[in-house]
Design a protein around this motif. Structure first.
Motif, mmCIF file in Angstrom:
data_model
loop_
_atom_site.group_PDB
_atom_site.id
_atom_site.type_symbol
_atom_site.label_atom_id
_atom_site.label_comp_id
_atom_site.label_asym_id
_atom_site.label_seq_id
_atom_site.Cartn_x
_atom_site.Cartn_y
_atom_site.Cartn_z
ATOM 1 N N GLY A 14 -5.058 -27.242 -81.951
ATOM 2 C CA GLY A 14 -5.130 -27.619 -83.353
ATOM 3 C C GLY A 14 -5.385 -29.094 -83.606
ATOM 4 N N ALA A 15 -5.378 -29.909 -82.556
ATOM 5 C CA ALA A 15 -5.616 -31.345 -82.713
ATOM 6 C C ALA A 15 -7.078 -31.655 -82.388
ATOM 7 N N GLU A 16 -7.755 -32.333 -83.292
ATOM 8 C CA GLU A 16 -9.152 -32.691 -83.089
ATOM 9 C C GLU A 16 -9.203 -34.027 -82.349
ATOM 10 N N LEU A 17 -9.476 -33.986 -81.044
ATOM 11 C CA LEU A 17 -9.446 -35.179 -80.206
ATOM 12 C C LEU A 17 -10.739 -35.974 -80.284
ATOM 13 N N VAL A 18 -11.861 -35.268 -80.440
ATOM 14 C CA VAL A 18 -13.172 -35.902 -80.624
ATOM 15 C C VAL A 18 -13.849 -35.182 -81.778
ATOM 16 N N ARG A 19 -14.483 -35.953 -82.668
ATOM 17 C CA ARG A 19 -15.002 -35.370 -83.888
ATOM 18 C C ARG A 19 -16.468 -35.758 -84.099
ATOM 19 N N ASP A 20 -17.364 -34.786 -83.945
ATOM 20 C CA ASP A 20 -18.775 -34.932 -84.304
ATOM 21 C C ASP A 20 -19.382 -36.210 -83.716
ATOM 22 N N LEU A 21 -19.220 -36.368 -82.417
ATOM 23 C CA LEU A 21 -19.682 -37.588 -81.739
ATOM 24 C C LEU A 21 -21.112 -37.389 -81.236
ATOM 25 N N SER A 22 -22.001 -38.265 -81.651
ATOM 26 C CA SER A 22 -23.388 -38.263 -81.174
ATOM 27 C C SER A 22 -23.696 -39.631 -80.584
ATOM 28 N N LEU A 23 -24.232 -39.635 -79.355
ATOM 29 C CA LEU A 23 -24.500 -40.882 -78.645
ATOM 30 C C LEU A 23 -25.630 -40.658 -77.660
ATOM 31 N N ASP A 24 -26.583 -41.587 -77.625
ATOM 32 C CA ASP A 24 -27.684 -41.534 -76.671
ATOM 33 C C ASP A 24 -27.499 -42.621 -75.619
ATOM 34 N N VAL A 25 -27.679 -42.237 -74.355
ATOM 35 C CA VAL A 25 -27.679 -43.193 -73.249
ATOM 36 C C VAL A 25 -29.050 -43.092 -72.588
ATOM 37 N N ALA A 26 -29.864 -44.121 -72.759
ATOM 38 C CA ALA A 26 -31.240 -44.085 -72.263
ATOM 39 C C ALA A 26 -31.275 -44.102 -70.737
ATOM 40 N N ASP A 27 -32.364 -43.626 -70.197
ATOM 41 C CA ASP A 27 -32.571 -43.609 -68.752
ATOM 42 C C ASP A 27 -32.388 -45.011 -68.186
ATOM 43 N N GLY A 28 -31.461 -45.160 -67.248
ATOM 44 C CA GLY A 28 -31.223 -46.440 -66.591
ATOM 45 C C GLY A 28 -30.339 -47.403 -67.344
ATOM 46 N N ALA A 29 -29.839 -47.014 -68.520
ATOM 47 C CA ALA A 29 -29.002 -47.912 -69.321
ATOM 48 C C ALA A 29 -27.539 -47.785 -68.919
ATOM 49 N N VAL A 30 -26.775 -48.843 -69.187
ATOM 50 C CA VAL A 30 -25.328 -48.835 -69.002
ATOM 51 C C VAL A 30 -24.693 -48.905 -70.387
ATOM 52 N N VAL A 31 -23.993 -47.850 -70.767
ATOM 53 C CA VAL A 31 -23.347 -47.781 -72.075
ATOM 54 C C VAL A 31 -21.847 -47.661 -71.861
ATOM 55 N N GLY A 32 -21.087 -48.485 -72.539
ATOM 56 C CA GLY A 32 -19.641 -48.473 -72.418
ATOM 57 C C GLY A 32 -18.983 -47.818 -73.607
ATOM 58 N N LEU A 33 -17.881 -47.138 -73.357
ATOM 59 C CA LEU A 33 -17.025 -46.612 -74.413
ATOM 60 C C LEU A 33 -15.736 -47.420 -74.417
ATOM 61 N N ILE A 34 -15.384 -47.952 -75.578
ATOM 62 C CA ILE A 34 -14.145 -48.699 -75.722
ATOM 63 C C ILE A 34 -13.372 -48.131 -76.898
ATOM 64 N N GLY A 35 -12.096 -48.447 -76.958
ATOM 65 C CA GLY A 35 -11.255 -47.978 -78.042
ATOM 66 C C GLY A 35 -9.807 -47.985 -77.608
ATOM 67 N N PRO A 36 -8.884 -47.909 -78.552
ATOM 68 C CA PRO A 36 -7.463 -47.900 -78.194
ATOM 69 C C PRO A 36 -7.076 -46.628 -77.466
ATOM 70 N N ASN A 37 -5.883 -46.628 -76.903
ATOM 71 C CA ASN A 37 -5.378 -45.431 -76.228
ATOM 72 C C ASN A 37 -5.375 -44.250 -77.195
ATOM 73 N N GLY A 38 -5.796 -43.089 -76.686
ATOM 74 C CA GLY A 38 -5.800 -41.897 -77.504
ATOM 75 C C GLY A 38 -6.962 -41.775 -78.459
ATOM 76 N N SER A 39 -7.984 -42.585 -78.280
ATOM 77 C CA SER A 39 -9.112 -42.573 -79.216
ATOM 78 C C SER A 39 -10.179 -41.548 -78.858
ATOM 79 N N GLY A 40 -10.061 -40.899 -77.685
ATOM 80 C CA GLY A 40 -11.011 -39.855 -77.309
ATOM 81 C C GLY A 40 -11.987 -40.230 -76.218
ATOM 82 N N LYS A 41 -11.815 -41.378 -75.586
ATOM 83 C CA LYS A 41 -12.769 -41.844 -74.585
ATOM 84 C C LYS A 41 -12.795 -40.921 -73.363
ATOM 85 N N SER A 42 -11.632 -40.702 -72.756
ATOM 86 C CA SER A 42 -11.579 -39.868 -71.554
ATOM 87 C C SER A 42 -11.941 -38.421 -71.879
ATOM 88 N N THR A 43 -11.549 -37.941 -73.045
ATOM 89 C CA THR A 43 -11.907 -36.576 -73.452
ATOM 90 C C THR A 43 -13.416 -36.422 -73.525
#
Length: 263
Positions: A14-43
């Motif tokens: 019943g808990a929405e951990l990630v909500r409607d997330l859209s993200l593009d990572v181009a070929d060969g690019a390095v994209v980082g995810l940041i955010g506070p604890n519990g923000s959905g990064k590892s999920t």
């Protein structure tokens, strides 16, 4: 090979951990995810390396829906370094690194000469050759982390996802690892808690807060004093690195009391 997250949603109990997330990572690019604890990064990462099935949305790798690929084909495209990537079995460093070849092998066939060279090269790049015969349980946390990175590289993926890969590493090995990610020619999605390291290594940064992607763009465009205050709840001054020009955050340390907020 590009990576695309399209409307990714994860709901558990019943808990929405990630909500409607859209993200593009181009070929060969390095994209980082940041955010506070519990923000959905590892999920989010768990959906990319298929440890978790999203409740909605899709993950595309090289234009293909990851869910339609076999486990073997998926592992040939995507390798992961997770926070729970250790083992209770005391394999040697060389044996653990060689496990990265599993998606490319049939049964218990021995490594080819090329695969042995690949393993040796990965251990050399991660400063592990002198530890090749050591049991992994005898290693420090930082040494084990480098072993797992070597195993992921030996997998020869096109996409690499890493969850806090600099954990346990000293400063030298943090910088060497991030430099390796920059020069590996892979498509990389990486979770980092150190915002200054994220600014130094990432082409783009996505900021998660409460399961939502609240900002995405070049580090200089995303890492503002206002965003750091609003998302992380800390005061910081943003300055340019004197050599690279990358944004760097200087934090203000405030006193706290057991009864309440900073004073």
């Amino acid at each position: 090979m590009d990576l695309r997250l399209d409307g990714l949603t994860v709901t558990i109990d019943g808990a929405e951990l990630v909500r409607d997330l859209s993200l593009d990572v181009a070929d060969g690019a390095v994209v980082g995810l940041i955010g506070p604890n519990g923000s959905g990064k590892s999920t989010t990462l768990r959906c990319v390396y298929r440890a978790l099935r999203p409740s909605g949305g899709t993950v595309h790798v090289g234009g293909d829906d990851l869910a339609t690929l076999s486990r073997r084909d998926g592992a040939r495209r995507v390798a992961a370094l997770t926070q729970q990537g250790g083992s209770d079995l005391d394999f040697t460093v060389a044996e653990v690194v060689a496990l990265g070849r599993a998606p490319h092998q049939r049964g218990n066939e021995p490594l080819t000469a090329r695969e042995r060279r690949l393993c040796e090269d990965a251990m050399r790049r991660l400063d592990l050759l002198h530890l090749a015969g050591r049991g992994v349980l005898s290693l420090s946390g930082g040494e084990r982390q480098r072993v797992l990175v070597a195993r992921a590289l030996v997998q020869e993926p096109r996409v690499l996802v890493l969850d806090e890969p600099t954990n346990h590493l000293d400063v030298r090995h943090q910088l060497e690892l991030l430099g390796l990610l920059r020069g590996a020619g892979l498509t990389v999605l990486v979770v980092l808690h150190d915002l200054n390291l994220a600014a130094a290594v990432c082409d783009r940064i996505g900021v998660l807060d409460g399961g939502r992607l609240v900002a995405v763009g070049a580090p200089a465009d995303v890492l503002s004093e206002a965003l750091v205050r609003d998302v992380f709840g800390v005061a910081a001054t943003v300055v340019a690195h004197p050599l690279t020009g990358a944004p760097q955050l200087l934090y203000t340390v405030t006193a706290t009391t057991p009864e309440g907020p900073p004073t």
